[in-house]
Motif scaffolding. Structure first.
Motif, PDB file in Angstrom:
ATOM      1  N   GLU A   1       3.271  -1.919   6.917  1.00  0.00           N
ATOM      2  CA  GLU A   1       2.865  -1.023   5.830  1.00  0.00           C
ATOM      3  C   GLU A   1       3.218   0.429   6.152  1.00  0.00           C
ATOM      4  N   VAL A   2       3.136   0.801   7.422  1.00  0.00           N
ATOM      5  CA  VAL A   2       3.562   2.149   7.822  1.00  0.00           C
ATOM      6  C   VAL A   2       5.062   2.318   7.571  1.00  0.00           C
ATOM      7  N   ALA A   3       5.837   1.287   7.870  1.00  0.00           N
ATOM      8  CA  ALA A   3       7.282   1.331   7.623  1.00  0.00           C
ATOM      9  C   ALA A   3       7.573   1.497   6.127  1.00  0.00           C
ATOM     10  N   GLU A   4       6.791   0.825   5.276  1.00  0.00           N
ATOM     11  CA  GLU A   4       6.960   0.963   3.825  1.00  0.00           C
ATOM     12  C   GLU A   4       6.650   2.391   3.383  1.00  0.00           C
ATOM     13  N   CYS A   5       5.610   2.979   3.952  1.00  0.00           N
ATOM     14  CA  CYS A   5       5.244   4.365   3.615  1.00  0.00           C
ATOM     15  C   CYS A   5       6.355   5.320   4.035  1.00  0.00           C
ATOM     16  N   ARG A   6       6.958   5.060   5.180  1.00  0.00           N
ATOM     17  CA  ARG A   6       8.037   5.929   5.650  1.00  0.00           C
ATOM     18  C   ARG A   6       9.258   5.847   4.737  1.00  0.00           C
ATOM     19  N   GLU A   7       9.495   4.682   4.166  1.00  0.00           N
ATOM     20  CA  GLU A   7      10.579   4.547   3.194  1.00  0.00           C
ATOM     21  C   GLU A   7      10.263   5.352   1.935  1.00  0.00           C
TER      22      GLU A   7
ATOM     23  N   MET B   1       0.850  -1.195   0.000  1.00  0.00           N
ATOM     24  CA  MET B   1       0.000   0.000   0.000  1.00  0.00           C
ATOM     25  C   MET B   1       0.885   1.245   0.000  1.00  0.00           C
ATOM     26  N   ASN B   2       0.658   2.153  -0.982  1.00  0.00           N
ATOM     27  CA  ASN B   2       1.459   3.371  -0.996  1.00  0.00           C
ATOM     28  C   ASN B   2       0.909   4.395  -0.008  1.00  0.00           C
ATOM     29  N   THR B   3       1.673   5.456   0.185  1.00  0.00           N
ATOM     30  CA  THR B   3       1.322   6.454   1.206  1.00  0.00           C
ATOM     31  C   THR B   3       0.006   7.152   0.910  1.00  0.00           C
ATOM     32  N   LYS B   4      -0.221   7.502  -0.361  1.00  0.00           N
ATOM     33  CA  LYS B   4      -1.462   8.193  -0.715  1.00  0.00           C
ATOM     34  C   LYS B   4      -2.679   7.326  -0.419  1.00  0.00           C
ATOM     35  N   SER B   5      -2.610   6.046  -0.776  1.00  0.00           N
ATOM     36  CA  SER B   5      -3.718   5.132  -0.550  1.00  0.00           C
ATOM     37  C   SER B   5      -3.976   4.934   0.939  1.00  0.00           C
ATOM     38  N   LEU B   6      -2.904   4.752   1.715  1.00  0.00           N
ATOM     39  CA  LEU B   6      -3.051   4.559   3.156  1.00  0.00           C
ATOM     40  C   LEU B   6      -3.667   5.793   3.810  1.00  0.00           C
ATOM     41  N   ALA B   7      -3.137   6.971   3.474  1.00  0.00           N
ATOM     42  CA  ALA B   7      -3.635   8.214   4.077  1.00  0.00           C
ATOM     43  C   ALA B   7      -5.096   8.461   3.688  1.00  0.00           C
ATOM     44  N   SER B   8      -5.444   8.204   2.450  1.00  0.00           N
ATOM     45  CA  SER B   8      -6.822   8.434   1.990  1.00  0.00           C
ATOM     46  C   SER B   8      -7.808   7.547   2.732  1.00  0.00           C
ATOM     47  N   LYS B   9      -7.445   6.274   2.909  1.00  0.00           N
ATOM     48  CA  LYS B   9      -8.328   5.347   3.620  1.00  0.00           C
ATOM     49  C   LYS B   9      -8.478   5.735   5.089  1.00  0.00           C
ATOM     50  N   LEU B  10      -7.371   6.123   5.711  1.00  0.00           N
ATOM     51  CA  LEU B  10      -7.431   6.543   7.109  1.00  0.00           C
ATOM     52  C   LEU B  10      -8.286   7.793   7.280  1.00  0.00           C
ATOM     53  N   LYS B  11      -8.072   8.771   6.414  1.00  0.00           N
ATOM     54  CA  LYS B  11      -8.838  10.020   6.517  1.00  0.00           C
ATOM     55  C   LYS B  11     -10.329   9.762   6.296  1.00  0.00           C
ATOM     56  N   MET B  12     -10.652   8.929   5.322  1.00  0.00           N
ATOM     57  CA  MET B  12     -12.060   8.632   5.038  1.00  0.00           C
ATOM     58  C   MET B  12     -12.733   7.966   6.235  1.00  0.00           C
ATOM     59  N   GLU B  13     -12.035   7.002   6.837  1.00  0.00           N
ATOM     60  CA  GLU B  13     -12.611   6.269   7.964  1.00  0.00           C
ATOM     61  C   GLU B  13     -12.749   7.157   9.202  1.00  0.00           C
TER      62      GLU B  13
ATOM     63  N   ALA C   1       7.857  16.964   7.682  1.00  0.00           N
ATOM     64  CA  ALA C   1       6.397  16.947   7.548  1.00  0.00           C
ATOM     65  C   ALA C   1       5.974  17.245   6.115  1.00  0.00           C
ATOM     66  N   ALA C   2       6.684  18.148   5.453  1.00  0.00           N
ATOM     67  CA  ALA C   2       6.360  18.477   4.059  1.00  0.00           C
ATOM     68  C   ALA C   2       6.573  17.276   3.142  1.00  0.00           C
ATOM     69  N   LYS C   3       7.614  16.480   3.402  1.00  0.00           N
ATOM     70  CA  LYS C   3       7.856  15.278   2.610  1.00  0.00           C
ATOM     71  C   LYS C   3       6.723  14.262   2.806  1.00  0.00           C
ATOM     72  N   ALA C   4       6.277  14.116   4.050  1.00  0.00           N
ATOM     73  CA  ALA C   4       5.169  13.194   4.327  1.00  0.00           C
ATOM     74  C   ALA C   4       3.878  13.691   3.672  1.00  0.00           C
ATOM     75  N   PHE C   5       3.649  14.986   3.758  1.00  0.00           N
ATOM     76  CA  PHE C   5       2.426  15.563   3.191  1.00  0.00           C
ATOM     77  C   PHE C   5       2.409  15.419   1.665  1.00  0.00           C
ATOM     78  N   ALA C   6       3.576  15.593   1.038  1.00  0.00           N
ATOM     79  CA  ALA C   6       3.677  15.428  -0.415  1.00  0.00           C
ATOM     80  C   ALA C   6       3.362  13.989  -0.818  1.00  0.00           C
ATOM     81  N   ALA C   7       3.921  13.030  -0.083  1.00  0.00           N
ATOM     82  CA  ALA C   7       3.659  11.618  -0.386  1.00  0.00           C
ATOM     83  C   ALA C   7       2.184  11.275  -0.180  1.00  0.00           C
ATOM     84  N   MET C   8       1.563  11.862   0.829  1.00  0.00           N
ATOM     85  CA  MET C   8       0.134  11.641   1.066  1.00  0.00           C
ATOM     86  C   MET C   8      -0.710  12.191  -0.079  1.00  0.00           C
ATOM     87  N   ASP C   9      -0.174  13.192  -0.763  1.00  0.00           N
ATOM     88  CA  ASP C   9      -0.866  13.789  -1.901  1.00  0.00           C
ATOM     89  C   ASP C   9      -0.518  13.076  -3.213  1.00  0.00           C
TER      90      ASP C   9
END
Length: 318
Positions: A211-217, A1-13, A260-268
């Motif tokens: 999966e969180v560790a993969e997103c952080r990479e 699961m990539n960062t955008k997909s993970l963040a989107s699912k978490l935010k939706m829930e 934080a900006a790097k994480a936010f970019a990946a979430m987008d």
């Protein structure tokens, strides 16, 4: 699961259950993925505890909550060694900080010694008891709360300790429409203790620690151009030269803004940071790192307005 997909699912829930607190959700997930911690300021009853428990449930994270009081000792949250008479040996009784998502409720109600113990663990991500170091499981995330209204019997966090939090997030009442939705949820059978609701959603967690560790990479590989780094430095350095400010943000603020900006970019869904990421994150990351002069506070100057003014003056890189 990539960062955008993970963040989107978490935010939706989370946004399905926690009404009209989308900013808290987005910023907190950003901080968690960037290996930071958050301080949330808001009056009681705004679902801060519910939010953190629901996040832990959806990320399959171990969750502990401590309601801080004025008689709290460091050992109450860290743990201690206890003598076992049957084995004639000392055994470690782990405190609630041995977890993955720790909610420090009303952190300003506990004495400085206990506050310092918590903040040291936040930085080190490990607990040392009797000279033995215990590394905590990742992801490790601390969400501390404080009540902005009632200050009697509290111990305000010193500025040096506030600096340990990646973000300070200020939340307010959800609004009339959202409050009605909350009533309808509870009327329909929502249980905020057992976190059950009448929907067809599976109770399986959205992601795992792996999966969180993969997103952080993935986040670590996000590109940041020199012009964007210069933009970050200009913003933070300017906080030290504003007439209303006694002490500006330190380099730790610059690092927090970058990560934080790097994480936010990946979430987008991007593999590069843009200036708009910096502008969006500047206030929650820098507002608690600025110490205003007493005369400025008397005049009603706020840290967030100082940052907004700085952002309006500094040239945005193309």
């Amino acid at each position: 699961m990539n960062t955008k997909s993970l963040a989107s699912k978490l935010k939706m829930e989370l946004n399905e259950v926690i009404k009209n607190q989308e900013t808290l959700t987005e910023l907190a997930i950003t901080a968690l993925l960037a290996k930071g911690h958050i301080l949330v300021e808001g009056v009681p009853g705004l679902a801060k505890t519910l939010w953190s428990r629901y996040l832990a449930q959806n990320m399959s994270m171990d969750f502990k909550r401590v309601q801080f009081t004025s008689d709290q000792l460091p050992s109450d949250i860290l743990g201690t060694k206890i003598f076992n008479q049957q084995t004639s040996q000392f055994e470690l009784r782990k405190g609630p900080l041995f977890t993955q998502l720790f909610l420090a409720d009303e952190i300003n109600r506990t004495p400085p010694k206990t506050q310092s113990a918590l903040l040291e663990v936040m930085e080190e991500r490990a607990i040392t008891i009797d000279g033995i170091r215990h590394v905590l499981d990742e992801p490790f995330f601390v969400m501390a709360t404080q009540n902005p209204v009632e200050y009697e019997g509290t111990y305000p966090l010193p500025e040096a300790l506030l600096d340990r939090f990646m973000m300070k997030i200020v939340i307010s009442y959800p609004g009339v429409a959202a409050e009605k939705l909350i009533l309808q949820m509870h009327h329909s059978g929502f249980d905020n203790v057992r976190l059950t609701k009448k929907t067809n959603r599976t109770e399986e967690p959205i992601c795992t620690s792996a999966e969180v560790a993969e997103c952080r990479e993935e986040i670590a590989a996000v590109a940041v151009e020199d012009s964007v780094m210069n933009y970050i430095v200009s913003i933070v350095e300017t906080t030290r030269r504003v007439s209303a400010v006694m002490h500006g943000a330190s380099p730790r603020g610059s690092v927090a803004l970058l990560l934080a900006a790097k994480a936010f970019a990946a979430m987008d869904g991007r593999d590069f940071v843009i200036p708009d990421d910096i502008k969006y994150l500047a206030i929650p990351i820098l507002q608690h790192r600025i110490i205003l002069k007493p005369e400025a506070e008397i005049d009603g100057v706020k840290a967030n307005s100082v940052i907004e003014n700085i952002l309006s003056q500094i040239k945005v890189p193309r």
